[in-house]
Design an enzyme around this catalytic site. Structure first.
Site, PDB file in Angstrom:
ATOM      1  N   ARG A 187       0.878  -1.193   0.000  1.00 48.43           N
ATOM      2  CA  ARG A 187       0.000   0.000   0.000  1.00 48.43           C
ATOM      3  C   ARG A 187       0.892   1.213   0.000  1.00 48.43           C
ATOM      4  NH1 ARG A 187       0.377   4.314   2.417  1.00 48.43           N
ATOM      5  NH2 ARG A 187      -0.360   4.057   4.532  1.00 48.43           N
ATOM      6  N   ASP A 202       4.878   3.423  11.220  1.00 51.91           N
ATOM      7  CA  ASP A 202       4.725   4.857  11.008  1.00 51.91           C
ATOM      8  C   ASP A 202       3.307   5.231  10.581  1.00 51.91           C
ATOM      9  OD1 ASP A 202       5.502   7.539  10.576  1.00 51.91           O
ATOM     10  OD2 ASP A 202       5.812   7.124   8.448  1.00 51.91           O
ATOM     11  N   ASP A 203       2.703   4.423   9.710  1.00 49.35           N
ATOM     12  CA  ASP A 203       1.365   4.772   9.213  1.00 49.35           C
ATOM     13  C   ASP A 203       0.320   4.686  10.312  1.00 49.35           C
ATOM     14  OD1 ASP A 203       1.974   5.096   6.311  1.00 49.35           O
ATOM     15  OD2 ASP A 203       2.717   3.072   6.642  1.00 49.35           O
TER      16      ASP A 203
HETATM   17  N1  LIG Z   1      -0.626  12.353   6.018  1.00 51.18           N
HETATM   18  C1  LIG Z   1      -0.034  11.307   6.553  1.00 51.18           C
HETATM   19  O1  LIG Z   1       0.894  11.434   7.361  1.00 51.18           O
HETATM   20  C2  LIG Z   1      -0.486   9.935   6.177  1.00 51.18           C
HETATM   21  C3  LIG Z   1      -0.065   8.849   6.954  1.00 51.18           C
HETATM   22  C4  LIG Z   1      -0.496   7.564   6.623  1.00 51.18           C
HETATM   23  C5  LIG Z   1      -1.322   7.390   5.521  1.00 51.18           C
HETATM   24  N2  LIG Z   1      -1.688   8.459   4.781  1.00 51.18           N
HETATM   25  C6  LIG Z   1      -2.539   8.298   3.598  1.00 51.18           C
HETATM   26  O2  LIG Z   1      -3.789   7.768   3.991  1.00 51.18           O
HETATM   27  C7  LIG Z   1      -4.321   6.998   2.935  1.00 51.18           C
HETATM   28  C8  LIG Z   1      -4.842   5.686   3.501  1.00 51.18           C
HETATM   29  O3  LIG Z   1      -3.802   4.957   4.088  1.00 51.18           O
HETATM   30  P1  LIG Z   1      -4.132   3.611   4.867  1.00 51.18           P
HETATM   31  O4  LIG Z   1      -2.852   2.981   5.214  1.00 51.18           O
HETATM   32  O5  LIG Z   1      -5.084   3.849   5.963  1.00 51.18           O
HETATM   33  O6  LIG Z   1      -4.837   2.796   3.699  1.00 51.18           O
HETATM   34  P2  LIG Z   1      -5.798   1.557   3.828  1.00 51.18           P
HETATM   35  O7  LIG Z   1      -5.875   0.955   2.487  1.00 51.18           O
HETATM   36  O8  LIG Z   1      -5.396   0.734   4.989  1.00 51.18           O
HETATM   37  O9  LIG Z   1      -7.224   2.219   4.188  1.00 51.18           O
HETATM   38  C9  LIG Z   1      -8.004   2.969   3.298  1.00 51.18           C
HETATM   39  C10 LIG Z   1      -9.379   3.117   3.915  1.00 51.18           C
HETATM   40  O10 LIG Z   1     -10.136   4.015   3.108  1.00 51.18           O
HETATM   41  C11 LIG Z   1     -11.414   3.466   2.899  1.00 51.18           C
HETATM   42  N3  LIG Z   1     -11.984   3.957   1.656  1.00 51.18           N
HETATM   43  C12 LIG Z   1     -11.674   3.571   0.393  1.00 51.18           C
HETATM   44  N4  LIG Z   1     -12.472   4.215  -0.484  1.00 51.18           N
HETATM   45  C13 LIG Z   1     -13.287   5.009   0.234  1.00 51.18           C
HETATM   46  C14 LIG Z   1     -14.336   5.902  -0.108  1.00 51.18           C
HETATM   47  N5  LIG Z   1     -14.687   6.108  -1.381  1.00 51.18           N
HETATM   48  N6  LIG Z   1     -14.973   6.555   0.887  1.00 51.18           N
HETATM   49  C15 LIG Z   1     -14.630   6.355   2.177  1.00 51.18           C
HETATM   50  N7  LIG Z   1     -13.630   5.529   2.560  1.00 51.18           N
HETATM   51  C16 LIG Z   1     -12.968   4.868   1.594  1.00 51.18           C
HETATM   52  C17 LIG Z   1     -11.205   1.963   2.880  1.00 51.18           C
HETATM   53  O11 LIG Z   1     -12.413   1.264   3.133  1.00 51.18           O
HETATM   54  C18 LIG Z   1     -10.188   1.818   3.990  1.00 51.18           C
HETATM   55  O12 LIG Z   1     -10.857   1.742   5.229  1.00 51.18           O
HETATM   56  C19 LIG Z   1      -3.228   6.870   1.895  1.00 51.18           C
HETATM   57  O13 LIG Z   1      -3.501   7.763   0.845  1.00 51.18           O
HETATM   58  C20 LIG Z   1      -1.971   7.318   2.611  1.00 51.18           C
HETATM   59  O14 LIG Z   1      -1.086   7.977   1.746  1.00 51.18           O
HETATM   60  C21 LIG Z   1      -1.287   9.725   5.088  1.00 51.18           C
HETATM   61  O1  LIG Z   2       4.678   8.992   3.111  1.00 50.34           O
HETATM   62  C1  LIG Z   2       3.998   9.949   3.472  1.00 50.34           C
HETATM   63  O2  LIG Z   2       4.108  11.065   2.931  1.00 50.34           O
HETATM   64  C2  LIG Z   2       3.037   9.844   4.613  1.00 50.34           C
HETATM   65  C3  LIG Z   2       2.518   8.498   4.918  1.00 50.34           C
HETATM   66  O3  LIG Z   2       3.460   7.653   5.485  1.00 50.34           O
HETATM   67  C4  LIG Z   2       1.784   7.839   3.800  1.00 50.34           C
HETATM   68  O4  LIG Z   2       1.838   6.611   3.722  1.00 50.34           O
HETATM   69  O5  LIG Z   2       1.119   8.536   3.038  1.00 50.34           O
HETATM   70 MG   LIG Z   3       3.375   5.698   4.895  1.00 52.50          MG
END
Ligand SMILES: NC(=O)c1ccc[n+]([C@@H]2O[C@H](COP(=O)([O-])OP(=O)(O)OC[C@H]3O[C@@H](n4cnc5c(N)ncnc54)[C@H](O)[C@@H]3O)[C@@H](O)[C@H]2O)c1
Ligand SMILES: O=C(O)C[C@H](O)C(=O)O
Ligand SMILES: [Mg+2]
Length: 609
Positions: free
Chosen positions: A191, A303-304
């Protein structure tokens, strides 16, 4: 001044960005200590760690057998630096008008080539220009790099362990040339940001995260190790691509998968028992499973799940302060989280725990003001086959119907905060954002935290345009600040785990903590939450500028170290034992941390056979 959620540490650290120096391989001294090199001549020029290019002084050229291998004129570090920046600026000028992707990849290539050639200069330009270069080596461009990795690949960086290496990892780990490794970032590519399963191409993420570790946390670049665990991919396009560089097989599942990760962890900690391992961009089921499996056994964190939770909690607390309300009001904030994966669940759980702690109520009671939405809409107890991880947050369908859409939930709940971690670009559409105008908050907050930019739930401009100019806004990837019609500037916060993971890793490493505890993670979040002044927060500025990230990282590192001391799990680092650590004041801890942060300058090289 305000007190943090646990009420035990004091408020806002000074925001002045103290430049943190520490010479190459030795602690900070005005004159860098010599560096022993076991090679000579062209071998040195081809080793980016030792290479100074045209910067080798004549005496060193003599000593190291470099005479005649370089143009005669010696160029100073400052001149080399200026030369690189000029070529970067000229690239910017020459690519004006070209598509964004083309420009971003061109910028990544020029930086990557410098990384391959001369690490000292590379990290120096990164540190000094972090605001400009983080979006290239980190999100969003790193996402594009991963998508195109098989084509961009020129030379290896990091290590690759594949399903075909089962039984071999304990010996393979000794193929890594560095004797000491401090920080490992590992992914299985399942992912990558919001881009899905990118298989072996996901190696770009550990590389980018470790670049941040070096530039931001001052981890010695010779002691970092990006790891790709290639257990196959379920991405059909990659499997059919003849140039794909990973295993061409479906992902391993179940026990077969876990055996591979177990074997790697055993091998890595056998060779480097003091290393810290960061899990990154694993699909949710494996993110949670591996965290559960290893967190009490190895010095690791995810981290996530955990880094993101801390950054989001700091943002949520900042939102309360931005409303001009006391922190205790956090318990009354209604929060809608869109995305119930590794990040969304980590954030929700941590925020609920904070409410429970502050209000002195049970976890179950504290879930009352939280609404979790996944791809099937609002999660309620009515849902069949409810994932056990989301059960604690499932609402009573009598309150709002099962599967309600985002806009329906926002209109019904009128939340203070709408936070996206769904990976789906644009789902905070005009209708959703306009519905946030009816929020019960005087300053509603919108966090579009998904990465990279195209996967953000909304853009900054749309958020301020549709939800109102009084909102607080945060996004995972950078956006420009927004010029508002009322003449003010709509501040964009980069709500990204980059504000915490480097400090978590650094504090853990320098404490010699055996594991990463909840107390250490909470201390990191509290440190970030208390970093901004009230005045800044009133303006909607919740996180420090990225230009100050090295400073906040030292503060976070110190907070993590002190929490590790409190939890009585430190074993010390180098000559500094657990007793020394426990006797350090807060200021002495920050000083200890900053003195141990590596800073890129050329050291005299001394040859030894
Ligand atoms: N800003 C940050 O620091 C940071 C950190 C971690 C992850 N993220 C971002 O968060 C996102 C998700 O990461 P994750 O590890 O939780 O992924 P994941 O695949 O584990 O989870 C995604 C979630 O989104 C839901 N989803 C999918 N489509 C949807 C929709 N149309 N409406 C509502 N919910 C929906 C799924 O059902 C699931 O629960 C990624 O884009 C990642 O880059 C950002
Ligand atoms: O990598 C990033 O920029 C933040 C986070 O770890 C992500 O998975 O989106
Ligand atoms: Mg990440």
């Amino acid at each position: 001044m305000w007190r943090n959620i646990a009420g035990f540490s004091k408020a806002a650290a000074a925001t002045a960005a103290a430049r943190t120096h520490g010479s190459r391989r030795c602690l900070s001294t005005a004159i860098p200590g010599p560096c022993i090199v076991h090679k000579r001549g062209a071998d040195i020029l081809h080793d980016p760690w030792f290479n100074k290019d045209t910067g080798f002084p004549l005496t060193e050229r003599d000593r190291l057998g470099l005479r005649g291998l370089l143009p005669p004129r010696v160029i100073s570090f400052e001149q080399q630096y200026a030369r690189f920046i000029e070529s970067f600026r000229s690239l910017e000028r020459n690519t004006q008008g070209q598509p964004d992707n083309v420009v971003s990849l061109a910028k990544w290539r020029i930086l990557n080539r410098l990384h391959d050639r001369n690490e000292t200069l590379y990290y120096r330009v990164l540190i000094d220009n972090i605001k400009d270069f983080a979006p290239i080596i980190y999100t969003p461009t790193v996402g594009l790099v991963c998508q195109n990795y098989s084509g961009l690949y020129r030379r290896p960086r990091g290590m690759y362990f594949s399903a075909k290496d089962k039984g071999e990892m304990m010996s393979m780990i000794y193929n890594w040339p560095a004797h000491q490794v401090d920080m490992i970032v590992i992914t299985d590519g399942s992912r990558i940001l919001g881009l899905g399963d990118l298989g072996v191409q996901g190696i770009g993420i550990p590389i980018g995260k470790l670049d941040m570790y070096v530039a931001v946390a001052g981890i010695n670049p010779q002691r970092v190790l990006p790891i790709m665990l290639d257990v196959g991919t379920n991405n059909q396009k990659l499997l059919q691509n003849p140039l794909y560089l990973g295993l061409r097989q479906p992902r391993l599942e179940g026990e077969e998968y876990l055996e591979i990760v177990d074997e790697f962890m055993e091998a890595a900690f056998t060779r480097w028992p003091k290393a810290v391992v960061q899990f990154e961009d694993f699909q949710a089921k494996w993110a949670f499973e591996t965290l559960d499996r290893y967190r009490k056994k190895f010095c690791m964190f995810n981290d996530d799940v955990q880094g993101t939770a801390g950054v989001a909690l700091a943002g949520l607390l900042g939102t309360v302060r931005a409303q001009g309300r006391p922190l205790s009001d956090f318990v009354n904030q209604k929060i809608v989280v869109v995305g119930a994966g590794s990040a969304g669940l980590g954030v929700t759980k941590t925020a609920v725990q904070a409410v429970a702690r502050m209000a002195g109520i049970s976890f179950a009671e504290a879930t009352k003001n939280f609404y979790l939405i996944d791809k099937d809409g609002l999660v309620t107890t009515e849902r069949s086959k409810l994932d056990p991880a989301v059960v604690p947050f499932a609402k009573n369908p009598a309150e709002i119907r099962e599967g309600a859409s985002i806009v329906e939930v926002v209109k019904t709940v009128r939340p203070h905060v709408l936070l996206g971690l769904s990976g789906v670009g644009g789902i905070f559409n005009e209708e959703v954002l306009k519905a946030m105008r009816e929020s019960d908050s005087c300053k509603p907050a919108i966090f579009a935290m998904s990465n990279p930019t195209l996967n953000a739930e909304c853009t900054a401009a749309d958020a301020f345009k549709h939800a109102g100019e009084n909102i607080v806004f945060g996004s995972g990837s950078p956006f420009e600040h927004v010029q508002l019609e009322n003449g003010n500037v709509g501040h964009v916060n980069q709500a990204n785990n980059m504000y915490l993971f480097p400090g978590i890793g650094l504090g853990t490493l320098l404490s010699g903590a055996r594991i990463v505890t909840d107390g250490m993670l909470l201390a990191a979040a509290e440190c970030l939450a208390s970093y901004m002044t009230d005045e800044e927060v009133q303006k909607g500025i919740l996180y420090p500028s990225i230009n100050n990230i090295r400073h906040i990282t030292a503060e976070v590192g110190a907070a993590v170290l002190r929490a590790a001391v409190t939890d009585d799990i430190v074993e010390g680092h180098g000559d500094v034992g657990p007793r020394d650590l426990s006797h350090m004041s807060k200021e002495e801890t920050v000083d200890y941390i900053t003195r141990n942060m590596w800073f890129p300058i050329y050291s005299p090289l001394v040859h030894e056979k």
